[in-house]
Design an enzyme around this catalytic site. Structure first.
Site, PDB file in Angstrom:
ATOM      1  CG  ASP A 113      -1.876   1.158   1.270  1.00  0.00           C
ATOM      2  OD1 ASP A 113      -1.995   1.885   0.268  1.00  0.00           O
ATOM      3  OD2 ASP A 113      -2.517   1.332   2.317  1.00  0.00           O
ATOM      4  CD  GLU A 163      -5.316   6.614  -0.069  1.00  0.00           C
ATOM      5  OE1 GLU A 163      -6.315   5.881  -0.027  1.00  0.00           O
ATOM      6  OE2 GLU A 163      -4.337   6.450   0.689  1.00  0.00           O
TER       7      GLU A 163
END
Length: 708
Positions: A359, A396
């Site tokens: 991620d 993000e």
């Protein structure tokens, strides 16, 4: 008459022959080439991931700017026109943290001071840069110092607090200990605050992340999170820069003050801290009171979990700093030749809490692979019909900030020109394909997965492994605030999809999410990365090159009909009239069938005939209706109390930002009506039903393309 007919036929045949003789290479040839082994390169993807994850790269820091420069260089070298879109945004970093536990107030000398460190393992190849990993913290956590007895609240959901209430346990004035795994961490903190807690600790339970406490080995010997591992992350409950809600951040633009941000309600008002499994268990041993329910317990060798309060007393202190830092979105554009004003957008974020091998940089590596393949196609003569935009988002992790600011800045252009947004956050967590989408893209995803080989079984396609023994694959929906699709779907109403291999992984957001973990456990041969790049890119190519947009709103109508069955069961009052919504969904179904038939008629009419201007106009007009229909599901007033979320069909749960809800406005109104049991609250449910019915009817009108 016969002579004229024969002459016309011969002329048509001659024209067709000339057209075929000089016609360009069909788009399908390039699409097949894109997913072929001759263009795919697992070694290149592996190298991209290794390069991107050499250092921790949190948003706003130098290492992340270096990663942006790397993405820009790959885009540019692939003959893609690329630029940086920077934004000055609010970011937070930890300054100091401390956590102590007094197991028994009668024995203050037994105080335990936690070091709050993730341990470097022997032989760690990243030991030389481990000091660059930020101290464990929650982004946008409230600074403060609190001392209070501890209450164990399981996963910290609304339902868990209801269980505690039934047990007679009052959390007011306590510090709560919750475990990760069911709901968004920001929702954990918000729910605790609403229950009266003064602080929050969130830990990773071995049952969920550590191999269950059995024979599962932790990293680097196994895939599981080591006992000292900590899941960091944001606890901000909004999207985008909290100081510029609803508009894009700029150097000299309007910005809310800290007090105004707090009053807006999306940043926490009590301090919180993430802690490891080892520290969580130590605190649990100091909690007495009633024994927690069986489904609240940990692994077999864990202590018995009790709920408290106390007798253990925790002293929690956290100080953070908020800065206006520069983030950088990297935007690459391949301009369309026939419809340059229609955009097919692919997006992935780059920033990570630590090394980010899963991620998000497994997705970034796949995006770079797509860029390189598209560059190779261009060298062989391919040019897209519509414009393809490759987006690498920043920040993000703080709250989808990079993508949200970009969408807010380009809102009007996107609303009138965007065909679809295709998101990949983390491309690979492990085995097993999954996808989420707005329903008109369902059939497109099914068809695309039938073209790409399953990376774990060369004898079948991704579709075959995805379906398994069922009749049709499960496709989730995009109502959550979990990734960068949120602004596109929920704020503007743009069709979207999201995809990956695997779902969840034990070292999530910890310092152990590195290249070694991916190489050993996530995707040793990097074939899953290749498969995601192939599928993601193929869907983009079909959307960019297809003469008719491959949207099917019949899937949407059928999905809405299924939601209605659930809605009927949830109603607090059978006098609430659902007929308007049933009727509007039926109208949508008819409109979808009508436009599908219209598309077939145009295709049949063209046949072998020369394509005239009128045909081009009909195709363009039909595609515009397909493109704009999703926008109709949005409402300018948005959800009640959450006006940024405009979509009335899909939105996040009010109590879990990671939870996707259908008919979110109706759902919230029903919850309120069940709680208040008043005529006014039931009236609000009816109002929300009417709002959704109007939105669905507007979508039908757009699909039909006719004024009333």
């Amino acid at each position: 008459m016969i002579i004229k007919t024969v002459a016309a036929t011969l002329l048509a045949m001659a024209t067709s022959s000339i057209f075929l003789l000089f016609s360009p290479t069909p788009k399908s040839f390039y699409h097949s080439l894109f997913i072929s082994s001759s263009l795919s390169d697992n070694a290149s993807i592996s190298n991209h991931l290794y390069t991107l994850t050499r250092r921790p790269h949190v948003a706003g820091q130098e290492a992340n700017a270096e990663a942006a420069a790397y993405v820009l260089s790959i885009f540019t070298s692939s003959s893609i026109k690329t630029h940086i879109a920077p934004y000055p945004v609010a970011l937070t970093y930890p300054v100091s943290r401390s956590l102590t536990l007094t197991p028994s107030p009668q024995e203050p000398q037994s105080q335990i001071n936690f070091n709050l460190q993730q341990e470097i393992y022997s032989g760690d190849p990243y030991a030389d840069v481990a000091h660059e990993v930020l101290p464990t913290f929650h982004a946008f956590a409230k600074s403060g110092t609190v001392t209070a007895p501890v209450v164990y609240v399981n996963y910290g959901s609304l339902e868990d607090y209801e269980v505690l209430k039934q047990m007679g346990v009052n959390v007011s004035g306590s510090i709560v200990l919750a475990r990760y795994g069911k709901i968004y961490r920001g929702s954990i903190v918000q729910t605790a605050y609403e229950a009266g807690a003064v602080g929050v600790l969130v830990y990773t339970d071995r049952k969920d992340y550590g191999g269950g406490g059995g024979e599962g080995k932790w990293f680097p010997d196994g895939k599981w999170l080591p006992p000292s591992g900590v899941q960091v992350g944001t606890v901000y409950n909004g999207l985008g820069d909290p100081t510029t809600p609803g508009w894009a951040s700029s150097e000299e633009g309007e910005r809310l003050s800290d007090d105004e941000v707090e009053k807006a309600g999306d940043v926490p008002l009590i301090p919180s801290l993430p802690v490891s499994a080892a520290d969580g268990e130590t605190i649990l041993r100091a909690i007495g009171g009633q024994v927690a329910n069986d489904d609240w317990q940990g692994s077999e060798d864990a202590p018995t979990y009790k709920v408290g309060p106390g007798p253990g007393i925790v002293h929690l202190s956290y100080t953070g700093k908020q800065v206006i830092g520069t983030i950088e979105n990297v935007i690459g554009v391949i301009e369309g030749t026939e419809e340059p004003d229609r955009f097919v957008i692919l997006g992935n974020h780059r920033d990570a809490w630590t090394f980010g091998a899963v991620d998000p940089n497994s997705g970034t590596a796949a995006l770079l692979e797509i860029a390189q393949r598209l560059g190779k196609l261009q060298k062989r003569g391919w040019k897209p019909r519509r414009t393809i935009v490759l987006c690498n988002w920043d920040a993000e992790e703080y709250g989808l900030i990079g993508s949200t600011e970009w969408v807010e800045e380009n809102r009007q252009m996107l609303a009138s020109r965007a065909i679809a947004y295709l998101n990949v956050d983390s491309a690979v967590y492990g085995p097993g394909f999954w996808a989420s989408a707005t329903p008109q893209l369902d059939e497109l995803l099914k068809q695309a997965t039938q073209q790409v080989q399953d990376p774990d079984n060369s004898s079948q396609t991704i579709y075959q492994s995805w379906v398994g023994s069922s009749s049709s694959p499960t496709i989730d929906r995009l109502g959550s605030g979990e990734s960068d699709f949120a602004a596109f779907v929920q704020h503007v109403g743009i069709p979207a999809a999201d995809m990956a291999f695997g779902k969840g992984y034990p070292v999530y957001h910890s310092m152990y999410d590195d290249f070694i973990w991916m190489q050993k456990f996530g995707d040793p041969m990097f074939q899953r990365h290749v498969a995601v790049a192939s599928l993601w890119g193929l869907v983009a190519l079909w959307l960019a090159d297809a003469e008719f947009l491959p949207f099917n709103y019949l899937s949407y109508a059928l999905e809405l009909q299924r939601y209605m069955k659930d809605l009927e069961d949830e109603l607090p009052d059978k006098n609430i009239n659902l007929a308007p919504l049933f009727k509007s969904i039926e109208e949508l179904k008819k409109a979808a069938m009508k436009i599908n038939s219209h598309r077939e008629e145009i295709e049949q009419h063209k046949g072998w005939q020369f394509i005239g201007k009128n045909d081009h106009f009909k195709v363009r007009e039909l595609n515009d209706r397909l493109m704009m229909a999703e926008r109709a599901f949005t409402d300018q007033d948005g959800l009640l109390g959450r006006s940024w979320y405009k979509h009335l069909i899909y939105g996040p749960s009010k109590h879990d930002d990671y939870g996707s809800k259908s008919f979110p406005g109706i759902d919230e109104a029903i919850e309120k009506a069940k709680s208040l049991k008043t005529a006014e609250s039931r009236k609000l449910v009816q109002h929300e039903v009417w709002r959704v019915a109007r939105a669905v009817r507007h979508a039908s009108q757009i699909i039909n393309g006719e004024l009333t």
